[in-house]
Design an enzyme around this catalytic site. Structure first.
Site, PDB file in Angstrom:
ATOM      1  N   SER A  83      29.364  38.633  45.503  1.00  0.00           N
ATOM      2  CA  SER A  83      30.540  39.343  46.001  1.00  0.00           C
ATOM      3  C   SER A  83      30.229  40.050  47.328  1.00  0.00           C
ATOM      4  O   SER A  83      29.944  39.389  48.322  1.00  0.00           O
ATOM      5  CB  SER A  83      31.042  40.318  44.928  1.00  0.00           C
ATOM      6  OG  SER A  83      32.322  40.797  45.228  1.00  0.00           O
ATOM      7  N   ASP A 379      34.969  35.949  40.688  1.00  0.00           N
ATOM      8  CA  ASP A 379      33.865  36.815  41.127  1.00  0.00           C
ATOM      9  C   ASP A 379      32.567  36.503  40.373  1.00  0.00           C
ATOM     10  O   ASP A 379      32.540  36.508  39.139  1.00  0.00           O
ATOM     11  CB  ASP A 379      34.276  38.265  40.882  1.00  0.00           C
ATOM     12  CG  ASP A 379      33.376  39.263  41.597  1.00  0.00           C
ATOM     13  OD1 ASP A 379      32.184  38.968  41.769  1.00  0.00           O
ATOM     14  OD2 ASP A 379      33.875  40.322  41.994  1.00  0.00           O
TER      15      ASP A 379
END
Length: 527
Positions: A83, A379
């Site tokens: 991320s 994610d």
């Protein structure tokens, strides 16, 4: 190695606050004289492997941490992140010559970017997110309003009966209820048509692609060719010489462990290990054998239900021809797809391509009929937000290079020695669901770090990012500056406490314990 001139340049940096400058002044001489690695370049920079945790806009703190490390001549070979950590990882890899400072340019880039622009969904989404993130009590007020609305609907008939209120007023709370239902249905429709995400994520991908284009990185193949190197192609030096010095030094230190830990080791097993090391010629004339530089971006494919390490596993989804065209910004876009906040990144898989069929057989032992037709990426932090495990090597000869890692937390996590308890976990449906998600999200990383406590002791530093919100895409420059300085000071703290000789010795004990040479009961905390 930091020179006096470079030190003065860092002190003059306008993004550093007075606390950071004072800490830098007080620790300069101590840190500048320390050893952090045995792999150096011709300028004296010392090389490490580096992993960075995800954390939304808290990624600004990662840049501050990186800035502290690079200010003292720390450079990077193997790098990984999830991320926000993936953004930083990608920029480090893309900025060319590994011996050059990257953090100054990354810092300038992040302060130029307006994070708000990455929220490229409907304007109503941005407005709602702004209210929620800028007001701590916004959701509480919404909840109270809904409670009183339903309460009013329930008690209104009694008010009509006892206070003789005009019954037409009864339509007012129902109008409010209708408006509430409309808003809920509207957001539900937004989620449905936007693949269960409020923001498409295209603005971020295009912004990062533009930055990578500026650094002349046009494709994944291009970046792989530029950054992924190994052995003598790295053009680096072993601290004590580029011939047999590494081999001789390793054997000497292995024997030293034997002398120090005589009572704690299995002698026959140790002798076998030592003889095998002495008989191996693999490192004898080349201290750079198996040494490499590469980058890893972590994403989660919720269709195949796997953790995906990119670019290593990219052949599950793309052919070599595809990888010579697409920008590596797509890898980061896959890694930062925060569920519900951003749309998942969907990639069609051409199951007719032999290379893809072979990749699915290699990675997942999947037959052609079992290959998925799409990759659905969210994610990477949903499985591994801090992928330090990919740097762990069980078969280690003797450490030449350490692993450094930085984690992003809030103050509550830093001070939390025990769980929050049932009273807080079961406080509301939201807190219960959040506790479940946090457990699943951190399970893989926590399992590894619990098994290998060595890394928490020697490799990892935490940055307290509170009280900012990790999803505050409305963050202004003054808030960025605060986070940047928190990361910078945490970096200095880590460099001050790090001990390279202790690291090497303890890391070898971990290796010996894995091989069953170091007795489990003798050193229960090693591993």
């Amino acid at each position: 190695m930091i020179t006096q001139q470079q030190f003065e340049q860092v002190l003059a940096d306008q993004q550093l606050d007075s606390a950071s400058k004072e800490k830098l002044k007080s620790l300069y001489e101590k840190i500048a004289s320390k050893e952090f690695s045995d792999i150096l370049d011709h300028s004296g920079n010392q090389y490490v492997n580096f992993v960075q945790e995800g954390g939304g806009v808290w990624g600004v703190a990662l840049v501050g941490y990186l800035y502290a490390l690079e200010s003292f001549g720390i450079r990077f070979l193997r790098i990984a992140g999830t991320s926000a950590g993936a953004i930083n990882t990608m920029l480090i890899a893309a900025m060319g010559d590994r011996s050059k400072n990257k953090s100054t340019r990354i810092k300038d880039l992040l302060f130029q970017w307006k994070f708000e622009e990455f929220m490229d969904g409907k304007s109503i989404v941005k407005q709602m997110a702004s209210r929620i993130l800028k007001s701590k009590n916004y959701m509480k007020r919404i909840g109270l309003s809904i409670f009183f609305l339903f309460l009013l609907i329930i008690i209104f008939p009694f008010l009509i009966l006892f206070l003789k209120i005009n019954p037409w007023y009864y339509s007012i709370p129902f109008l409010g209820l209708s408006l509430l239902i409309y808003v809920i249905l509207h957001y539900y429709h937004l989620f449905k048509v936007n693949h269960i995400g409020l923001n498409p994520g295209n603005a971020f991908e295009n912004k990062l692609k533009s930055a990578l284009d500026h650094f002349n990185i046009k494709s994944v193949s291009n970046l792989n060719e530029e950054y992924n190197q190994n052995g003598r192609k790295l053009n680096l030096n072993y601290r004590f010489g580029n011939g047999e010095e590494y081999y001789n030094n390793a054997i000497e230190n292995i024997k030293n462990i034997h002398q120090k830990e005589l009572a704690n080791i299995d002698i026959p097993k140790f002798n076998y290990f030592l003889n095998a090391a002495q008989s191996s010629d693999i490192y004898k004339e080349n201290p750079f054998t198996l040494l490499r530089s590469d980058y890893t971006i972590i994403a989660t494919d919720i269709n195949a239900k796997i953790k995906v390490e990119l670019p290593k596993m990219a052949n599950l989804y793309w052919t070599n021809t595809d990888l010579s065209i697409i920008s590596p910004a797509k890898f980061v876009r896959a890694s930062m797809s925060v569920p519900y906040f951003f749309e998942p990144m969907i990639t069609k898989i051409d199951i007719a391509k032999d290379s893809i069929v072979q990749a699915w057989k290699f990675w997942l032992n999947a037959e052609p009929a079992a290959i998925f037709e799409e990759g659905v990426f969210v994610d990477g932090g949903s499985i591994s937000n801090f992928p330090i495990d990919i740097f762990h090597e069980s078969d280690i000869f003797y450490p030449r290079i350490p692993v450094f890692g930085v984690r992003l937390v809030d103050q509550a996590e830093m001070g939390e020695t025990r769980g929050p308890g049932s009273e807080n976990i079961l406080k509301s449906p939201g807190s219960f669901l959040g506790a479940i998600f946090d457990t699943l999200k951190g399970y893989n990383d926590k399992t590894f770090l619990t098994k290998y406590t060595f890394y928490s002791t020697h490799s990892i530093q935490y940055v307290d990012c509170s009280p900012s919100n990790w999803l505050n895409f409305f963050m202004q420059d003054d808030e960025k500056t605060i986070l940047f300085n928190k990361g910078f000071r945490a970096g200095l703290d880590f460099l001050e406490k790090f001990d390279w000789e202790d690291y090497k010795y303890e890391r070898m004990l971990v290796a010996l314990k894995e091989k069953g040479i170091l007795k489990q009961e003798a050193k229960p905390n090693v591993g």
